[in-house]
Write a protein that holds these residues in place. Structure first.
Motif, short mmCIF file in Angstrom:
data_model
loop_
_atom_site.label_atom_id
_atom_site.label_comp_id
_atom_site.label_asym_id
_atom_site.label_seq_id
_atom_site.Cartn_x
_atom_site.Cartn_y
_atom_site.Cartn_z
N ALA A 1 11.74 20.11 -16.14
CA ALA A 1 11.67 19.80 -17.57
C ALA A 1 10.29 20.19 -18.10
CB ALA A 1 11.92 18.31 -17.81
N GLN A 2 10.27 20.62 -19.33
CA GLN A 2 9.01 20.98 -19.98
C GLN A 2 8.91 20.23 -21.28
OE1 GLN A 2 8.37 25.19 -20.41
NE2 GLN A 2 9.29 25.62 -18.44
N TRP A 3 7.69 20.03 -21.73
CA TRP A 3 7.54 19.41 -23.03
C TRP A 3 6.72 20.29 -23.93
CZ3 TRP A 3 5.04 14.26 -21.20
CH2 TRP A 3 3.82 14.48 -20.61
N ILE B 1 11.47 6.85 -17.35
CA ILE B 1 11.72 6.14 -16.09
C ILE B 1 10.87 6.78 -15.00
CG2 ILE B 1 13.66 7.55 -15.28
CD1 ILE B 1 13.84 3.77 -15.24
N ASP B 2 10.41 5.96 -14.08
CA ASP B 2 9.64 6.45 -12.94
C ASP B 2 10.59 7.20 -11.99
OD1 ASP B 2 8.54 5.89 -9.95
OD2 ASP B 2 6.88 6.02 -11.40
N GLU C 1 6.41 11.00 -12.86
CA GLU C 1 5.86 10.70 -11.54
C GLU C 1 4.37 10.99 -11.58
OE1 GLU C 1 7.46 11.26 -7.10
OE2 GLU C 1 7.16 13.16 -8.15
N ASN C 2 3.57 10.01 -11.19
CA ASN C 2 2.12 10.15 -11.24
C ASN C 2 1.63 10.60 -12.62
OD1 ASN C 2 1.88 9.43 -8.50
ND2 ASN C 2 2.34 11.53 -7.91
N LYS C 3 2.21 9.99 -13.66
CA LYS C 3 1.85 10.24 -15.05
C LYS C 3 2.18 11.66 -15.52
CE LYS C 3 -1.76 6.79 -14.96
NZ LYS C 3 -3.15 6.48 -15.16
N ARG C 4 3.05 12.35 -14.80
CA ARG C 4 3.44 13.71 -15.17
C ARG C 4 4.95 13.80 -15.31
NH1 ARG C 4 0.42 18.40 -12.27
NH2 ARG C 4 1.55 19.31 -14.00
N LEU C 5 5.38 14.59 -16.28
CA LEU C 5 6.81 14.84 -16.47
C LEU C 5 7.32 15.70 -15.32
CD1 LEU C 5 9.29 14.72 -18.45
CD2 LEU C 5 8.47 16.91 -19.32
N VAL C 6 8.33 15.21 -14.61
CA VAL C 6 8.88 15.97 -13.49
C VAL C 6 10.35 16.33 -13.68
CG1 VAL C 6 7.21 15.14 -11.79
CG2 VAL C 6 9.34 13.87 -12.16
#
Length: 140
Positions: free
Chosen positions: A12-14, A81-82, A106-111
Motif C-alpha cells: 500500500a502507498q499513501w 490496525i497494527d 507496523e513500526n509506525k509505517r504503512l505496510v
C-alpha cells in the motif's frame, strides 16, 4: 492465530495531504485501487480518501480537482490496525466503525491495507457472512 499482516494487501502507498485530487486519482489508477491513505507532514496517517470521495465531494460540487487537496477531504479520526493484531480485532474495528478499508501499520509505517475483498479471500465463509451482516446492516 491469523493476524492482520496475514490477510492484508501488501505494498500500500499513501499520498501526502498536500497532493491534489488529480494526483490522488492518478495514483489510484496506477495502483488499481479505490482508496489511498493520506499522511501528514510527519509521515503519520491523517486520513483516507476514496475514488467516491473525489467524485461526490469534489467533482459533483463543481470543484477543481487540480486545486482541491487530499487534506480537504480528510474527515474525522483515521482508523488503522497494527500488523500483528488478531484478525478478530481487524473485523471488530471495521465493523464498529463500518469501514471497508483499513490501513495496516507496523513500526509506525504503512505496510498494507485490508479491504472487504481481503476479508472475503482469506477468512472462512461464516466469518465473512457475520462481517458483511455487520457492515451492511441498516439497523447498525
Amino acid at each position: 492465530m491469523t493476524k492482520a499482516k496475514d490477510i492484508m494487501h501488501e505494498g500500500a502507498q499513501w499520498i501526502t495531504r498536500e497532493e491534489t485530487l488529480t494526483r490522488a486519482a492518478q495514483v489510484m489508477q496506477l495502483l488499481d485501487v479505490g482508496a489511498l491513505p493520506v499522511s501528514d507532514d510527519n509521515g503519520r496517517l491523517c486520513g483516507i480518501i476514496t475514488d467516491r470521495d473525489i467524485v461526490v465531494k469534489c467533482l459533483a460540487k463543481g470543484h477543481d480537482p487540480d486545486k482541491v487537496t487530499a487534506a480537504d477531504l480528510c474527515e474525522g479520526t483515521p482508523r488503522w490496525i497494527d500488523a500483528n493484531a488478531d484478525v478478530d480485532d481487524v473485523l471488530h474495528e471495521m465493523e464498529i466503525h463500518r469501514i471497508r478499508r483499513l490501513p495496516v501499520i507496523e513500526n509506525k509505517r504503512l505496510v498494507g491495507m485490508i479491504s472487504e475483498a481481503d476479508v472475503a479471500r482469506h477468512l472462512p465463509d461464516a466469518q465473512v457472512a457475520a462481517f458483511a451482516g455487520q457492515i451492511y446492516s441498516p439497523a447498525h
